[in-house]
Motif scaffolding. Structure first.
Motif, PDB file in Angstrom:
ATOM      1  N   GLY A  57       3.768  23.955  30.459  1.00  0.00           N
ATOM      2  CA  GLY A  57       4.457  24.107  29.782  1.00  0.00           C
ATOM      3  C   GLY A  57       5.531  25.403  29.385  1.00  0.00           C
ATOM      4  O   GLY A  57       6.339  25.229  28.715  1.00  0.00           O
ATOM      5  N   ALA A  58       5.316  26.258  30.457  1.00  0.00           N
ATOM      6  CA  ALA A  58       6.265  27.284  30.196  1.00  0.00           C
ATOM      7  C   ALA A  58       6.178  28.181  31.385  1.00  0.00           C
ATOM      8  O   ALA A  58       4.222  27.642  31.542  1.00  0.00           O
ATOM      9  N   PHE A  59       6.587  29.011  31.788  1.00  0.00           N
ATOM     10  CA  PHE A  59       6.659  29.869  32.857  1.00  0.00           C
ATOM     11  C   PHE A  59       6.863  31.678  32.624  1.00  0.00           C
ATOM     12  O   PHE A  59       7.661  31.822  31.849  1.00  0.00           O
ATOM     13  N   LEU A  60       5.826  31.652  33.286  1.00  0.00           N
ATOM     14  CA  LEU A  60       6.015  33.789  33.127  1.00  0.00           C
ATOM     15  C   LEU A  60       5.796  33.896  34.659  1.00  0.00           C
ATOM     16  O   LEU A  60       5.059  34.178  35.277  1.00  0.00           O
ATOM     17  N   LEU A  61       7.293  34.510  34.456  1.00  0.00           N
ATOM     18  CA  LEU A  61       7.664  35.310  36.216  1.00  0.00           C
ATOM     19  C   LEU A  61       7.908  36.442  36.034  1.00  0.00           C
ATOM     20  O   LEU A  61       8.796  37.769  35.034  1.00  0.00           O
ATOM     21  N   GLY A  62       7.871  37.556  37.245  1.00  0.00           N
ATOM     22  CA  GLY A  62       8.148  38.816  37.519  1.00  0.00           C
ATOM     23  C   GLY A  62       9.408  38.788  38.110  1.00  0.00           C
ATOM     24  O   GLY A  62      10.259  37.827  37.810  1.00  0.00           O
ATOM     25  N   HIS A 137       3.925  32.216  39.118  1.00  0.00           N
ATOM     26  CA  HIS A 137       3.998  31.635  39.918  1.00  0.00           C
ATOM     27  C   HIS A 137       4.569  32.839  41.189  1.00  0.00           C
ATOM     28  O   HIS A 137       5.816  33.923  40.455  1.00  0.00           O
ATOM     29  N   GLY A 138       3.909  33.585  41.912  1.00  0.00           N
ATOM     30  CA  GLY A 138       3.849  34.744  42.632  1.00  0.00           C
ATOM     31  C   GLY A 138       3.739  35.931  41.398  1.00  0.00           C
ATOM     32  O   GLY A 138       2.869  35.640  41.360  1.00  0.00           O
ATOM     33  N   SER A 139       4.696  36.793  41.993  1.00  0.00           N
ATOM     34  CA  SER A 139       4.672  37.063  40.948  1.00  0.00           C
ATOM     35  C   SER A 139       3.622  38.551  41.187  1.00  0.00           C
ATOM     36  O   SER A 139       3.359  38.780  40.007  1.00  0.00           O
ATOM     37  N   VAL A 145      -0.521  43.732  36.594  1.00  0.00           N
ATOM     38  CA  VAL A 145      -0.357  45.214  35.506  1.00  0.00           C
ATOM     39  C   VAL A 145      -0.969  43.551  34.706  1.00  0.00           C
ATOM     40  O   VAL A 145      -1.737  44.595  33.706  1.00  0.00           O
ATOM     41  N   LEU A 146      -1.132  42.418  34.537  1.00  0.00           N
ATOM     42  CA  LEU A 146      -2.181  41.801  34.110  1.00  0.00           C
ATOM     43  C   LEU A 146      -2.913  41.688  33.984  1.00  0.00           C
ATOM     44  O   LEU A 146      -4.035  41.631  33.172  1.00  0.00           O
ATOM     45  N   MET A 147      -3.493  41.630  35.113  1.00  0.00           N
ATOM     46  CA  MET A 147      -5.478  41.710  35.178  1.00  0.00           C
ATOM     47  C   MET A 147      -6.000  42.805  35.066  1.00  0.00           C
ATOM     48  O   MET A 147      -7.212  41.845  34.221  1.00  0.00           O
ATOM     49  N   PRO A 148      -5.971  43.480  34.907  1.00  0.00           N
ATOM     50  CA  PRO A 148      -7.052  44.779  34.196  1.00  0.00           C
ATOM     51  C   PRO A 148      -7.903  44.812  33.050  1.00  0.00           C
ATOM     52  O   PRO A 148      -9.009  44.715  32.671  1.00  0.00           O
ATOM     53  N   PHE A 171      -4.560  41.598  45.059  1.00  0.00           N
ATOM     54  CA  PHE A 171      -5.248  42.501  44.382  1.00  0.00           C
ATOM     55  C   PHE A 171      -5.731  43.634  45.347  1.00  0.00           C
ATOM     56  O   PHE A 171      -5.367  43.954  45.924  1.00  0.00           O
ATOM     57  N   PRO A 172      -5.368  44.924  43.929  1.00  0.00           N
ATOM     58  CA  PRO A 172      -5.030  46.024  44.811  1.00  0.00           C
ATOM     59  C   PRO A 172      -6.828  46.481  44.964  1.00  0.00           C
ATOM     60  O   PRO A 172      -7.802  45.621  44.479  1.00  0.00           O
ATOM     61  N   GLU A 173      -6.559  47.540  45.759  1.00  0.00           N
ATOM     62  CA  GLU A 173      -7.869  48.007  45.692  1.00  0.00           C
ATOM     63  C   GLU A 173      -8.620  48.859  45.176  1.00  0.00           C
ATOM     64  O   GLU A 173      -9.822  48.476  44.855  1.00  0.00           O
ATOM     65  N   ALA A 174      -7.447  49.470  43.767  1.00  0.00           N
ATOM     66  CA  ALA A 174      -8.312  49.825  42.512  1.00  0.00           C
ATOM     67  C   ALA A 174      -8.642  48.536  41.512  1.00  0.00           C
ATOM     68  O   ALA A 174      -8.289  48.040  41.819  1.00  0.00           O
TER      69      ALA A 174
END
Length: 208
Positions: A57-62, A137-139, A145-148, A171-174
């Motif tokens: 319905g919409a896209f959020l991209l880096g 997508h990708g990004s 930034v958003l995952m935590p 996925f970062p190591e931390a």
């Protein structure tokens, strides 16, 4: 509230950098761009991606992904194209602290200047758009930034049967140990697997 879904291509060792071509992203000297190509040329893979885009319905991209997409997809003008049509027509939101104006039709820049920064802007966007699916997508930098903060509701990981050894990983190591629930899976004849996961909370530990 809108559902925020991350879709990304990965290798077996978790690399997500430059799946689409040798010059897509050479940051840090990455020399293996285009690794998805040998596995993506079949009807099943095309149907898989058409289905994903058909739910958007919409896209959020880096910013980097936005620049790659904006440099190509507006030139694909066939209204029946299952990828170009939604990308060109639907609302797009690009997270960037340096982009001031976005030329691609129906694009809004999220600067992260709102109270609470980018995470708060994305949370407010989910509230505002209502019952729809916002797709990332990708990004990778944006996703990390958003995952935590728990604002990504679903992870759609499309994995190719190749190992690279180097490259940027999703996925970062931390980060907080997190458990996921598998909600869908699909395999193509070339060996690509698509798994959909929903985060369920903190990871649990015990002894077997």
């Amino acid at each position: 509230m809108a559902k925020l879904v991350l879709t990304t291509f990965l290798t077996l060792d978790g690399v997500m950098q430059a799946p689409g071509g040798p010059d897509e992203d050479r940051e840090d000297g990455f020399a293996h761009g285009g690794w998805l190509f040998p596995f993506a040329d079949d009807e099943e893979f095309g149907a898989l991606m058409d289905g994903v885009l058909g739910r958007a319905g919409a896209f959020l991209l880096g910013r980097r992904t936005y620049d790659i997409f904006a440099g190509y997809w507006p030139k694909v003008t066939d209204p029946a194209d299952p990828i170009a049509a939604p990308l060109n027509a639907l609302p797009k939101y690009v997270a960037s602290t340096t982009l001031r104006e976005a030329a691609w039709y129906n694009t809004t820049v999220l600067t992260g200047a709102a109270p609470g920064g980018l995470v708060a802007e994305v949370a407010a966007l989910k509230e505002r758009l209502g019952d729809t699916e916002i797709q990332i997508h990708g990004s990778g930098a944006l996703a990390r930034v958003l995952m935590p903060h728990g604002v990504i509701d679903e992870y759609h990981l499309v994995t190719a049967p190749v190992r690279l050894g180097t490259g940027h990983r999703l996925f970062p190591e931390a980060g907080p140990p997190t458990a996921f629930r598998l909600t869908g899976t699909r395999t193509t004849p070339s060996g690509i697997t698509a798994h959909t996961y929903r985060p369920t909370g903190p990871a649990r530990f015990g002894t077997l």
